[in-house]
Scaffold this motif. Structure first.
Motif, short mmCIF file in Angstrom:
data_model
loop_
_atom_site.label_atom_id
_atom_site.label_comp_id
_atom_site.label_asym_id
_atom_site.label_seq_id
_atom_site.Cartn_x
_atom_site.Cartn_y
_atom_site.Cartn_z
N SER A 1 -13.77 -5.89 19.98
CA SER A 1 -13.42 -4.91 21.00
C SER A 1 -14.10 -5.21 22.32
CB SER A 1 -13.81 -3.52 20.54
OG SER A 1 -13.83 -2.68 21.67
N PRO A 2 -13.34 -5.18 23.40
CA PRO A 2 -13.95 -5.39 24.71
C PRO A 2 -14.51 -4.11 25.32
CG PRO A 2 -11.58 -5.29 24.94
CD PRO A 2 -11.88 -5.09 23.47
N SER A 3 -14.16 -2.94 24.80
CA SER A 3 -14.56 -1.74 25.55
C SER A 3 -14.97 -0.55 24.70
CB SER A 3 -13.44 -1.33 26.51
OG SER A 3 -12.33 -0.90 25.79
N ASN A 4 -15.09 -0.70 23.37
CA ASN A 4 -15.62 0.41 22.57
C ASN A 4 -17.13 0.46 22.76
OD1 ASN A 4 -13.54 -0.32 19.68
ND2 ASN A 4 -13.07 0.77 21.54
N THR A 5 -17.65 1.61 23.10
CA THR A 5 -19.10 1.67 23.27
C THR A 5 -19.78 2.68 22.35
OG1 THR A 5 -18.87 3.26 25.05
CG2 THR A 5 -19.00 0.96 25.68
N ALA A 6 -18.99 3.41 21.55
CA ALA A 6 -19.57 4.46 20.72
C ALA A 6 -20.55 3.85 19.71
CB ALA A 6 -18.48 5.21 19.99
N PRO A 7 -21.77 4.39 19.64
CA PRO A 7 -22.78 3.82 18.75
C PRO A 7 -22.34 3.74 17.29
CG PRO A 7 -23.79 5.37 20.26
CD PRO A 7 -22.32 5.46 20.48
N LYS A 8 -21.56 4.74 16.84
CA LYS A 8 -21.27 4.80 15.40
C LYS A 8 -20.49 3.58 14.89
CE LYS A 8 -17.46 7.82 16.56
NZ LYS A 8 -17.32 9.16 17.06
N LEU A 9 -19.79 2.88 15.79
CA LEU A 9 -18.97 1.75 15.33
C LEU A 9 -19.80 0.59 14.83
CD1 LEU A 9 -16.19 1.89 18.03
CD2 LEU A 9 -15.86 2.14 15.58
N THR A 10 -21.03 0.47 15.32
CA THR A 10 -21.88 -0.62 14.82
C THR A 10 -23.18 -0.07 14.26
OG1 THR A 10 -22.71 -0.91 17.07
CG2 THR A 10 -20.95 -2.37 16.37
N ALA A 11 -23.12 1.18 13.79
CA ALA A 11 -24.31 1.77 13.20
C ALA A 11 -24.49 1.20 11.80
CB ALA A 11 -24.16 3.29 13.14
N PRO A 12 -25.73 1.11 11.32
CA PRO A 12 -25.96 0.53 9.98
C PRO A 12 -25.21 1.27 8.87
CG PRO A 12 -28.01 0.71 11.21
CD PRO A 12 -26.97 1.37 12.05
N ASP A 13 -24.89 2.54 9.07
CA ASP A 13 -24.23 3.28 8.00
C ASP A 13 -22.71 3.31 8.15
OD1 ASP A 13 -24.00 4.85 10.20
OD2 ASP A 13 -24.70 6.71 9.27
N ARG A 14 -22.17 2.34 8.89
CA ARG A 14 -20.73 2.41 9.16
C ARG A 14 -19.89 2.06 7.94
NH1 ARG A 14 -19.13 -3.06 12.49
NH2 ARG A 14 -20.16 -4.51 11.11
N GLY A 15 -20.47 1.41 6.96
CA GLY A 15 -19.74 1.11 5.73
C GLY A 15 -19.01 -0.21 5.79
N PRO A 16 -18.66 -0.74 4.61
CA PRO A 16 -18.06 -2.09 4.54
C PRO A 16 -16.66 -2.18 5.13
CG PRO A 16 -18.05 -1.05 2.40
CD PRO A 16 -18.82 -0.14 3.29
N THR A 17 -15.98 -1.03 5.33
CA THR A 17 -14.62 -1.12 5.87
C THR A 17 -14.63 -1.62 7.31
OG1 THR A 17 -14.77 1.21 6.42
CG2 THR A 17 -13.57 0.64 4.41
N TYR A 18 -15.80 -1.58 7.94
CA TYR A 18 -15.88 -2.06 9.33
C TYR A 18 -16.42 -3.48 9.41
CZ TYR A 18 -14.87 2.67 10.88
OH TYR A 18 -14.25 3.86 11.12
N ASP A 19 -16.41 -4.19 8.27
CA ASP A 19 -16.99 -5.53 8.25
C ASP A 19 -16.28 -6.49 9.20
OD1 ASP A 19 -19.02 -4.99 6.62
OD2 ASP A 19 -18.21 -5.93 4.82
N GLY A 20 -15.03 -6.21 9.50
CA GLY A 20 -14.28 -7.12 10.37
C GLY A 20 -14.29 -6.69 11.81
N TYR A 21 -15.27 -5.88 12.19
CA TYR A 21 -15.27 -5.33 13.54
C TYR A 21 -16.48 -5.82 14.33
CZ TYR A 21 -15.65 -1.94 17.30
OH TYR A 21 -15.76 -1.37 18.53
N LEU A 22 -16.23 -6.33 15.53
CA LEU A 22 -17.32 -6.71 16.44
C LEU A 22 -16.98 -6.18 17.83
CD1 LEU A 22 -16.32 -9.53 14.77
CD2 LEU A 22 -18.57 -10.24 15.58
N ARG A 23 -17.96 -6.23 18.71
CA ARG A 23 -17.62 -5.85 20.08
C ARG A 23 -18.46 -6.62 21.10
NH1 ARG A 23 -19.40 0.35 19.99
NH2 ARG A 23 -21.46 0.16 19.09
N THR A 24 -17.82 -6.87 22.24
CA THR A 24 -18.54 -7.49 23.35
C THR A 24 -18.98 -6.43 24.35
OG1 THR A 24 -16.45 -7.88 24.47
CG2 THR A 24 -17.33 -9.69 23.18
N ALA A 25 -18.48 -5.21 24.16
CA ALA A 25 -18.96 -4.11 25.00
C ALA A 25 -20.32 -3.71 24.42
CB ALA A 25 -18.00 -2.94 24.94
#
Lengths: 418, 574, 353
Positions: free
Chosen positions: A143-167
């Motif tokens: 993601s180039p523009s997601n900034t919400a902390p929860k998206l990369t929080a340690p408790d986000r769960g394995p379903t977000y394993d394919g998610y990264l961000r440059t924002a």
């Protein structure tokens, strides 16, 4: 209508007769020379390599998505439109800057097995439900523009394993802004304004928390709508609390109004103003005019010794290609996201003798997570294990001149912290 | 009368050129608004014909067809010449744009006036392409004119075949996704498509197939219909029931056959259809224009979210099945509570007042004031998917069935309502409030029932929406949703339930499938609403009553046959 | 079923009374809370009023267009906000050219007048075209039909402008003479706001004179009283309607220019919300009533600027300005329910279309 009914029925019947189309949960696969637990994309010789975007390119928030899409398009053009000998094809979906748009866009992309990786989404509310859908199909997204902390929080769960961000995560930026205000400017009383977007609301939350922890006082936490124009009454209310500074991490249009009008409200003439990267752009100078002189912005470190010239070149390309200046602040992040993906693909792709290319999905995901010291427009990117790749170096800038021709981050606005 | 012979010679030519210039203006508008360039990326036949090119070509065809209409002279060739003239006029306007773009930098004002756009308009040749543009446009115009005097038996299959080729080209992405599997389907895909469009071979095959079948149908179709007509009534009913059952079976198979994406689009179509059915009760049946309908969608979604969420803002952690009735009931009550104050407000005022309510609800949900309970801009997260026994409604394929059942249920309820005493009272209120009141209809009850039922359906839709997304954010409840729902019931046909489905398919399904259109969605909606009101205010699939009313003069009461009387007798008893 | 419905009947009146009382209590309680807290000194309230007047005068100018069209056609021209936007947006290109060449600062009065003229002419042209293409063919159809066409036209215009000029905003150039404040009667008032107020009042007086004194104005009033009778008296109804659209649109164009003077930014979506607000203002003042539209606009402006503090702050509601629109819309609904004739008090006639 009647004439069409029979052919339509025929088509549907053919579709069904073709047999059940269950799409199995991507199994471990071996295709050509590559084995991958999530799946393998095969690109035949001469066929194109598909990258997808899911961004908000329609509706009232379209400028955000069009801006980031253009960043990705310029990245592709800079690659000469080709990767590993395959032409790069950018396809995409509008994600509407809302949760259901994110779901639809992600579902559609997930159904397309040719997609190697995705860029998006724009709004955090799209990514919350959308990113897991993509990863279930084995598509990694940056993601180039997601900034919400929860998206990369340690408790986000394995379903977000394919998610990264440059924002960059709001957590970093909000904290730096508060520390700067309290420690460097030595201000004790601050007021905040947000515009109801999760981005601004999140940032002001972190700012408030840090500022209070440091010992400061928050005199008011106000909110407006992004479409408001007359901010003077709200600013008058803030002025009554006699703050030393106003922190409003919002977007260009409303931010411009606040900056202009703060100077006109009695009692606020000497109050320090501070915004965030959402309005760190020449367009903001246009919107705020001379009132912007002296105000502070927090933003990723764009000092010229590291990245300035590259960004200038990017801007020129943008002007040439689209006939206008960048519309929103995240085009460079999108450019970096695309470049990061290309680099990772180049790292993991394997070719066979016939010239076909194979890319393992898990391998690609791992390569992206392993990104280290990647030189991008927005800084030097290194991804942590939760997918936060943005250069954590947040700097604070002060505007010296509102002339857009003199826009040159580092000199004007001048980098003053750290 | 004296001047008529003169005008017969002169006016047709002038009219043709005028129409051509008008269509040329439309073509220029389409170019400057950015459609030509955006659509140029969508190849219909790879390397030959793109959707971007289709736009100016279509305007030229329309110009030619229009230019050749009516004032047909005695000479057979004349319409074609007039069509060509009109087409050439379109070409001239487009060429003028190209010349202008060459002389001054239009880009500083019109962001879409890019080199790529001018290239697309001039076959990539700039000003030297102008003769080609003129000639091409004239030729296309002539073709458009020719279409007007071809016999129906030839024209229809031709148009059908062209439409199918265009359609397959347009929906290639979707079809390719459907055909993306091993075996026979993959072979079909390779036969028809290359990269992202039809191949020339594929286009020929599609054209030939559809032309052939259409010709056959044109010849034999009448016979089939006659055969059907000659069948005894019970057999006909069996046939009708059979095809209905077949259709239902097909619908049930869709998720299996078409995969998650199509299912997802259909879930969205279904949710909007639910909203449409609800708004249809309010607007279509009772004639109360509600522009804040999204409020009930939001109330349903938030109620469900708060009741079931396992996240921060969840309050009781109910199961979906326990929470849905509550969500519907809360929406229903909200419908009454918001309905009472506006009972006395009529027509246009009602529209604005309800629009205000919609915005109030959205702002409240977003506000910092209610944030401790509703999550503010960060939304309510962690809404679990519904379960029955061990079966989880995990993805769109499963949610499709939930939506389908809800739609069926709501259609059933709405149908019963429409045919009840209450339904007829609604119609009476729609036609004329004062007369309805004079006839002894209790306006208060009748209007409140309309608001309540509409709100309940909207709340149900919101509840399903919340589980579909798994989270609820205030940004999902913009005014645009209300406009969207209103548009779809109007396009489908106000007061007509099949119309709602058709409208939902057209306005929600289609833009999801054609992403180029997504960027111009609201431009097209806007134009569609304006045109619809002028050309076909009753909608694509009009309600019987409304159609009769709008075309009353044509039928002169012939429709009110014995069947209708019997029907009203029957209903009168209930 | 039937009996429960009957019981609700009396509940309805109770509910309306309760609604009235709740709103009243909330308002009074909030006001007392705010005033007792004494957080806001007197100067602040004067500021609120000044800000409210300048914003309100823009609403008032737009509201005139709604009122004139409604008065004559009994139709809400939902696209009127876009008419406002189109003038301001198109005039930007002229203003920007003046700004670049430096003419704006050398000769501010002439250049601003030219920009104003461009804004008014564009808005008028768009509105007349709209009437001709979208609304005229629908005359005599059921009431909802033209309203829906107007909603369609509104979206069409917004997104056409977005397609033409892009989805970003454009910033009007700064006018040096209008920077800073003037002190009038001891109150320091921003120059732009003073100009806006004076210009708006002049425009409205001009319009009022036009409608009341000229022959065309009289014809328009006649048509709005009774279209058939006016037609029988030899008044060209079509012409009167077009003029109503044109005059209303030129006011909207002027409002667009003034808006750009104060807020500097124009974009394709800028007309939508002011449009709805202006409609609210028109209803507040009594729709169809020209002085009412002016008063309604000013009233709404002041409510929006002072209302959140006056009513909500005292209740301890955080971030009251976020709820600014809630106040505006609640006021609209209250007026529609309890005083549908608006504050100017003319009896609202609901004519059948």
């Amino acid at each position: 209508m009647k004439r069409m009914r029979i052919p339509i029925a025929l088509v549907v019947a053919l579709m069904v007769a073709g047999g059940p189309y269950f799409v199995p949960a991507a199994p471990a696969a071996t295709v050509g020379p590559v084995t991958d637990p999530v799946g393998v994309v095969k690109i035949a010789k001469g066929a194109s390599l598909t990258i997808a975007y899911w961004m908000v390119v329609a509706g009232p928030d379209a400028s955000l998505g069009i801006d980031t899409r253009r960043g990705a398009e310029i990245a592709i053009a800079d690659k000469g439109g080709k990767l590993l000998g395959h032409p790069i094809k950018l396809i995409g979906e509008d994600s509407g800057c809302n949760a259901e748009g994110g779901v639809t866009a992600a579902t559609k992309l997930a159904a397309n097995k040719a997609i190697v990786a995705a860029i998006g989404s724009n709004c955090s509310s799209e990514a919350v439900p959308g990113a897991p859908i993509l990863w279930k199909a084995g598509i990694v997204t940056v993601s180039p523009s997601n900034t919400a902390p929860k998206l990369t929080a340690p408790d986000r769960g394995p379903t977000y394993d394919g998610y990264l961000r440059t924002a960059h995560n709001d957590k970093v930026q909000g904290r730096v802004a508060a520390e700067f205000a309290y420690k460097v400017l030595k201000l004790k009383k601050a007021a905040t304004v947000h515009d109801g977007s999760p981005y601004a609301e999140g940032l002001q939350g972190v700012f408030t928390e840090t500022f209070k922890k440091l010992g400061g006082t928050i005199t008011a936490q106000e909110a407006i709508s992004p479409t408001d124009t007359d901010m003077r009454p709200m600013l008058t209310k803030i002025a009554v609390g006699k703050p030393d500074m106003i922190y409003y991490p919002i977007f260009i249009s409303a931010g411009g109004h606040i900056t202009r009008q703060a100077k006109e409200v009695s009692g606020l003439a000497n109050v320090k103003l501070m915004g965030a990267d959402g309005m760190f752009s020449p367009d903001f100078m246009k919107a705020a005019g001379d009132a912007a002189v002296g105000m502070y912005h927090s933003s990723p470190d764009l000092s010229p010794e590291a990245l300035g010239p590259a960004y200038k070149v990017f801007q020129e390309k943008h002007q040439k290609k689209y006939g206008e200046k960048p519309l929103a602040p995240f085009h460079a992040h999108a450019y970096d996201a695309a470049m990061m993906i290309f680099a990772a693909i180049e790292k993991v792709a394997k070719k066979d003798a016939a010239g076909n290319t194979y890319i393992g999905r898990k391998a690609l995901r791992d390569a992206l997570y392993a990104t280290k010291n990647f030189k991008g427009l927005t800084g030097t990117l290194t991804c942590d294990k939760y997918g936060d790749c943005a250069d954590p170096k947040i700097a604070v800038y002060q505007t010296l001149s509102a002339d857009t021709a003199k826009w040159d981050p580092g000199k004007n606005p001048k980098k003053i912290y750290p | 009368m004296e001047r008529a012979p003169v005008s017969r010679y002169r006016r047709p030519w002038i009219a043709a050129v005028q129409k051509g210039l008008l269509c040329g203006g439309v073509a220029v508008f389409l170019a400057l608004v950015g459609m030509v360039e955006t659509f140029a990326g969508r190849q219909i036949i790879v390397g030959v014909f793109s959707l971007g090119l289709a736009l100016p070509v279509l305007t030229a065809v329309v110009a030619g067809y229009q230019g050749s209409q009516r004032q047909a002279g005695g000479v057979r060739g004349a319409p074609v010449v007039r069509g060509a003239l009109a087409g050439a006029a379109v070409g001239a306007v487009v060429s003028a744009l190209v010349v202008l773009g060459n002389l001054v930098n239009m880009r500083s004002m019109f962001v879409s006036a890019s080199p790529a756009m001018f290239a697309a308009l001039s076959f990539g040749r700039g000003t030297s392409g102008i003769p080609l543009v003129l000639l091409g446009a004239a030729a296309v115009g002539a073709v458009g004119a020719a279409a007007s005097f071809l016999s129906a038996g030839v024209r229809r299959p031709l148009v059908t075949a062209l439409a199918w080729t265009l359609g397959v080209g347009l929906f290639q992405e979707l079809l390719q996704i459907l055909l993306h599997a091993e075996g026979a389907r993959s072979a079909v895909r390779e036969l028809l498509f290359i990269e992202d469009g039809l191949s020339i071979r594929g286009a020929t095959i599609v054209f030939a197939l559809s032309w052939g079948s259409s010709t056959v149908w044109a010849r034999r179709g009448g016979a089939v219909r006659q055969w059907h007509g000659r069948l005894p009534a019970p057999r006909q009913r069996v046939l009708r029931l059979g095809s209905l059952g077949g259709a239902v079976a097909l619908l049930l198979l869709v998720p299996l056959a078409a995969g998650p994406f199509i299912s997802q689009v259909l879930v969205l179509v279904g949710l909007f259809a639910l909203l449409g059915l609800g708004l249809n009760v309010v607007v279509g049946f009772a004639g109360l224009l509600d522009l804040g309908y999204v409020a009930f969608f939001a109330i349903g979604a938030y109620t469900l979210g708060l009741l079931t969420s396992v996240g921060e803002y969840g309050i009781v952690g109910l199961s979906f099945w326990a929470a849905v009735p509550v969500a519907v009931a809360v929406s229903l009550v909200a419908g009454v509570l918001l309905g009472v104050p506006v009972l006395g407000i009529r027509g246009d005022y009602l529209a604005i007042a309800t629009l205000g309510f919609g915005e109030i609800i959205r702002i409240l949900v977003l506000s910092d004031f209610l944030r401790p309970w509703l999550g503010g801009s960060q939304g309510v997260l962690g809404i679990p998917k519904p379960m029955i026994g061990g079966f989880e409604f995990r993805g769109p394929e499963q949610l499709f069935y939930l939506t389908l059942v809800s739609c069926a249920l709501v259609i059933f309820v709405a149908m019963r309502l429409r045919d009840s005493r209450l339904g007829r009272a609604w119609m009476a209120v729609r036609e004329d409030e004062d007369v309805a009141e004079a006839m002894g209809i209790n306006l208060v009850n009748v209007k409140l029932m309309a608001f309540a039922m509409g709100a309940a359906f909207g709340g149900l839709s919101g509840a399903i929406f919340a589980v579909m997304v798994g989270s609820v954010f205030p940004h999902s409840f913009q005014l645009l949703i209300s406009i969207n729902v209103l548009s779809l019931i109007i396009v489908g046909g106000m007061g007509s339930m099949p119309g709602v489905i058709v409208g939902s398919l057209f306005l929600v399904g289609l833009p999801e499938l054609l992403r180029e259109f997504a960027e111009y969605r609201f431009l097209i909606y806007g134009a569609a609403l304006v045109l619809m009101m002028q050309l076909r205010p009753e909608g694509l699939w009009p309600a019987e009553a409304l159609k009769r009313e709008l075309h009353a003069s044509e039928e002169v009461g012939a429709a009110a046959g014995p069947e209708d009387l019997a029907a009203s007798d029957r209903r009168g008893g209930g | 079923m039937q009996s429960s419905l009957m019981r609700r009947l009396s509940v309805v009146d109770l509910y309306l009374w309760a609604f009235r009382i709740v709103v009243l209590v909330v308002v009074v309680w909030g006001m007392i809370g705010t005033i007792m807290a004494r957080r806001y000194p007197g100067e602040v309230w004067i500021d609120f009023v000044v800000y409210g007047l300048s914003q309100g005068s823009i609403y008032a100018l737009i509201a005139l267009g709604y009122t004139m069209v409604y008065g004559i056609l009994r139709m809400i021209n939902f696209a009127h906000g876009e008419v406002f936007m189109s003038g301001a947006y198109t005039a930007y290109f002229v203003a920007a050219a003046f700004g670049r060449s430096g003419y704006l600062d050398r000769n501010p009065v002439v250049s601003l007048l030219v920009v104003l003229a461009v804004a008014m002419i564009t808005s008028t042209a768009i509105a007349v075209l709209l009437e001709r293409v979208a609304y005229r063919p629908l005359r005599g159809s059921p009431r909802l039909v033209p309203l829906i066409a107007a909603i369609g036209a509104s979206f069409f215009l917004q997104y056409a402008f977005r397609g033409f000029f892009g989805s970003g905003f454009q910033a009007y150039p700064e006018t040096q003479v209008l920077k800073g404040t003037w002190a009038i009667a001891g109150i320091s008032i921003l120059r732009t706001q003073a100009v806006v107020l004076v210009a708006a009042v002049l425009m409205m007086l001009g319009l009022y004179a036009f409608v009341m004194r000229t022959k065309t104005g009289t014809a328009m009033r006649a048509v709005s009283e009774d279209r058939e009778a006016a037609a029988l008296m030899g008044i060209d109804v079509d012409r009167a309607i077009v003029i109503a659209f044109a005059v209303g649109a030129s006011m909207a164009g002027a409002a667009g220019f003034l808006y750009a003077l104060v807020f500097k930014q124009v974009h394709f979506f800028m007309g939508f919300i002011p449009g709805i607000k202006a409609f609210t203002a028109a209803v507040l003042g009594g729709i169809g009533n020209i002085p009412g539209a002016m008063l309604g606009g000013l009233f709404l402006g002041i409510f929006e600027s002072a209302g959140p503090i006056l009513f909500l702050d005292g209740l301890g509601i955080v971030a009251p300005y976020q709820l600014k629109d809630v106040i505006a819309f609640t006021m609209l609904v209250m007026v529609l329910i309890f005083r549908p004739s608006g504050i100017m008090g003319e009896r609202l006639v609901v004519k059948k279309a």
